[in-house]
Design an enzyme around this catalytic site. Structure first.
Site, short mmCIF file in Angstrom:
data_model
loop_
_atom_site.label_atom_id
_atom_site.label_comp_id
_atom_site.label_asym_id
_atom_site.label_seq_id
_atom_site.Cartn_x
_atom_site.Cartn_y
_atom_site.Cartn_z
N ASP A 1 0.89 -1.17 0.00
CA ASP A 1 0.00 0.00 0.00
C ASP A 1 0.92 1.21 0.00
OD1 ASP A 1 -1.67 2.12 0.55
OD2 ASP A 1 -2.38 1.36 2.48
N LYS B 1 2.64 11.30 -3.39
CA LYS B 1 1.66 10.57 -4.20
C LYS B 1 0.75 11.51 -5.00
CE LYS B 1 -1.80 6.93 -3.50
NZ LYS B 1 -2.32 6.02 -2.45
N GLU C 1 -7.15 0.44 -4.53
CA GLU C 1 -7.15 0.31 -3.06
C GLU C 1 -8.46 -0.28 -2.52
OE1 GLU C 1 -6.05 4.30 -2.01
OE2 GLU C 1 -4.02 4.00 -2.76
N ASP D 1 -12.89 5.12 2.75
CA ASP D 1 -11.45 5.20 3.05
C ASP D 1 -11.05 6.63 3.38
OD1 ASP D 1 -8.68 5.28 3.03
OD2 ASP D 1 -8.45 4.14 1.18
P1 ADP Z 1 -3.05 7.33 3.81
O1 ADP Z 1 -3.96 6.32 3.23
O2 ADP Z 1 -3.40 8.73 3.44
O3 ADP Z 1 -1.61 7.03 3.57
P2 ADP Z 1 -3.62 6.34 6.50
O4 ADP Z 1 -4.71 5.44 6.12
O5 ADP Z 1 -2.39 5.73 7.07
O6 ADP Z 1 -3.22 7.36 5.38
O7 ADP Z 1 -4.22 7.39 7.56
C1 ADP Z 1 -3.42 8.31 8.22
C2 ADP Z 1 -4.31 9.21 9.05
O8 ADP Z 1 -5.03 8.43 9.99
C3 ADP Z 1 -3.51 10.23 9.85
O9 ADP Z 1 -4.16 11.50 9.77
C4 ADP Z 1 -3.59 9.69 11.26
O10 ADP Z 1 -3.51 10.73 12.24
C5 ADP Z 1 -4.95 9.08 11.24
N1 ADP Z 1 -5.14 8.08 12.31
C6 ADP Z 1 -4.37 6.99 12.58
N2 ADP Z 1 -4.83 6.33 13.64
C7 ADP Z 1 -5.93 7.00 14.06
C8 ADP Z 1 -6.86 6.81 15.13
N3 ADP Z 1 -6.72 5.80 15.99
N4 ADP Z 1 -7.88 7.69 15.26
C9 ADP Z 1 -8.01 8.73 14.40
N5 ADP Z 1 -7.17 8.96 13.39
C10 ADP Z 1 -6.13 8.12 13.21
MG MG Z 2 -4.62 4.75 2.27
#
Ligand code: ADP
Ligand code: MG
Length: 595
Positions: free
Chosen positions: A8, A69, A146, A168
């Site tokens: 991912d 990205k 995704e 998502d």
């Molecule tokens: P991406 O798909 O954009 O790479 P992610 O799916 O990893 O990102 O999501 C990252 C976001 O999720 C960040 O803003 C992070 O602060 C938030 N995040 C991670 N864990 C939690 C949680 N337990 N509660 C709320 N937000 C969260």
């Molecule tokens: Mg993602």
């Protein structure tokens, strides 16, 4: 069989997974499965990837790149220090870090990968992603969407056609897709989103709120100092994450600034309500996208078989609440929302290479756990209200807390009655234990009590109640409430009853079910008054057993029935029902003794 990595490559974070022994496994390092998609140069000009790069982002923006990205597929270059790179090259740095991590964890070289991209990526963006993989030394065997990957973790090969709505919410982007899946054929029917909406916006809103308040109090804007801003930003993101589990959290940053030669600390509580009020308008926008995707796919919400949550920010409890309200069905987040896209990519890799991939296994709680509360419904107090704390299907181990208020002024104690089940009315759920938090401060009604549930993998539930103002705390550990009420006690109860009724000459009374719980063995962690009540019940039941053999068959049957009722009341720990059951049985025994 050649290993195919599932990757991912996210805007904010990236992950890598593989299939090992038929099971999908996300490969972490030093206990960390998530690699921030950030690349930087340290002051000596060495390349940094992941957490160290992310940590210097606010401090050294000219030497740090994030969200690369967003630029994939564009004909641009980006600057890092005094060098320039294409977006593919920066993405390749991240992919190479993941590949090397996988090789270290697996102990052998890996060449192939399935990489995921957003459903809305066009051909150029997909091609750029493939190129990035090749620059990192990977043969990209497939690029998949995704939401498709996420769906595979829930439904690898359904027998019938299934439609999933994949919500998502990542760090900086939001996507919602409707995915149709039948055996191994997956199709994205519709996809909508907002490329500039995600958890980072929540951090920014919280940062502004905290800094504005600090400025009001001390006359200093923490955002003016990069070092202070960087610390506050990290602190609010962590606080935001904690608020997904807890109703209340504390920010505590010492020596964040200086005034008149004296250090200033940033210390404040943040309640989940406060965060929710800030982010609700953003989440409302995501619901508009959900509606659009449904109408594009020409589907009603009820035609969706499963709604699944993906992306770290989808852990926000308000997301779940709003979605369930809008779609009228429970949403699923059993498979870790941060990791499920990488896991799905690995599953796709397994399908391509022909290895058997088992279903994704997660330990979840099969029932909702919560406490009994009283609320006002249109001004009228309603008792026996079941207030969930850990919802069913939550992955284990799980820790969650909620805040409650006392009912009356000067309330000295709060009774914490724990139930499991899915009904709004505690009387229809299973009672699992209770205790009293005594010695509360003499204050007005609404004195906040934080109730915390910690449920571990063995199903042991630790319940903690704490008076927020004073820290007064009490705890109860319930050893596997589920098993306890299901197996051992049922058997013990029916054996005990059999013995009791054999002694009473009533064995074989047909068609009478055993009560759910045997009173004595479950009584160990009960409050004193209940223990006393149960002791009295046992005396009474013994007496009933004495008189039953002398009674007519009809009366004996009636005794049996009343004893059953009483045992059921004990199982429920319902004082009122126990009182009532005892009174009835007492009357009956009294009448038969005299007869
Ligand atoms: P991406 O798909 O954009 O790479 P992610 O799916 O990893 O990102 O999501 C990252 C976001 O999720 C960040 O803003 C992070 O602060 C938030 N995040 C991670 N864990 C939690 C949680 N337990 N509660 C709320 N937000 C969260
Ligand atoms: Mg993602």
């Amino acid at each position: 069989m050649e290993t195919i990595l599932g990757i991912d490559l996210g805007t904010t974070n990236s992950e890598v997974a593989v299939i090992r022994d038929g099971q999908v496994e996300v490969l972490g390092e030093d206990g960390e499965k998530i690699l921030p998609s950030v690349v930087g140069l340290d002051p000596e000009g060495r390349m940094l990837v992941g957490t160290p790069a992310r940590n210097q982002w606010v401090l050294a923006p000219d030497r740090t790149l994030r969200s690369i990205k967003r630029k994939m597929g564009q004909d641009v270059t980006v600057r890092l220090g005094d060098q320039t790179f294409s977006p593919q090259e920066i993405s390749a740095v991240i992919l190479r870090a993941l590949k090397e991590r996988a090789e270290r964890q697996l102990g052998h070289a890996v060449r192939k990968a399935v990489i995921t991209v957003p459903a809305f990526f066009n051909e150029t963006q997909r091609e750029a992603t493939r190129e990035a993989g090749e620059l990192a030394g990977l043969e990209v065997v497939r690029i998949i969407n995704e939401p498709t990957a996420a769906s595979l973790t829930y439904e690898a090969h359904p027998d019938r056609l299934e439609r999933l709505l994949v919500y998502d919410l990542g760090g900086g982007t939001f996507d919602v897709s409707i995915v149709q899946i039948e055996r191994d054929v997956v199709e994205v029917l519709a996809s909508h989103g907002d490329t500039h909406l995600g958890g980072d916006d929540f951090d920014q809103l919280l940062l502004d709120r905290v800094c504005d308040d600090f400025a009001k109090e001390h006359g200093i804007d923490l955002r003016q100092s990069l070092a202070a801003k960087s610390r506050v930003l990290r602190a609010v993101e962590e606080a935001k994450k904690r608020l997904s589990d807890d109703a209340l959290t504390t920010l505590d940053e010492e020596f964040i600034a200086e005034k008149d030669g004296k250090p200033l600390h940033l210390r404040r509580e943040i309640a989940r309500d406060e965060l929710e009020a800030l982010i609700e308008p953003l989440l409302a926008k995501t619901l508009v996208c959900v509606d659009q995707s449904l109408s594009d796919a020409q589907l009603h919400a009820r035609q969706i078989d499963k709604v699944i949550l993906v992306g770290g920010a989808s852990r926000t409890p308000l997301v779940r609440r709003l979605l369930e309200e809008r779609l009228g069905q429970p949403v699923h987040a059993e498979v870790n929302p941060d990791l499920c896209v990488a896991m799905g990519a690995a599953i796709q890799g397994g399908l391509i290479s022909g290895v058997d991939v088992g279903p994704v296994l997660v330990d979840i709680t099969p029932h909702t756990l919560g406490i009994e509360a009283a609320t006002l419904v249109e001004g009228v107090p309603a008792f026996h209200v079941f207030s969930p704390i850990i919802r069913r299907n939550t992955p284990l181990p799980a820790s969650r807390s909620e805040i409650y208020g006392t009912m009356v002024d000067g309330q000295e104690s709060a009774g914490i009655r724990v139930f499991q089940g899915e009904d709004h009315d505690t009387r229809k759920n299973q009672f699992v234990g209770e205790f009293l938090l005594e010695g509360l401060a003499d204050v007005r009604a609404g004195n906040p009590i934080v109730v915390r549930f910690d449920l571990d993998l063995d199903g042991i539930l630790k319940v903690t109640a704490k008076e927020r103002a004073t820290g007064l705390e009490k705890q109860l550990v319930i050893d596997n409430p589920v098993a306890r009420f299901r197996k051992s006690n049922r058997e013990a109860a029916s054996q005990r009853l059999d013995a009791a009724f054999r002694a009473a000459g009533m064995a074989g009374a047909p068609g009478l079910p055993a009560p759910a719980v045997e009173p004595e063995s479950a009584a160990d962690d009960l409050p004193e008054h209940l223990k006393n009540l149960i002791r009295r019940c046992e005396g009474l039941i013994a007496k009933a057993q004495e008189v039953a053999p002398k009674a007519t068959p009809d009366d004996a049957e009636e005794i049996h029935r009343q004893v059953q009722e009483l045992l059921a009341a004990i199982a429920e720990r319902s004082d009122a029902k126990i009182d009532k059951g005892m009174a009835t049985l007492e009357d009956l025994v009294f009448y038969l003794q005299d007869a």
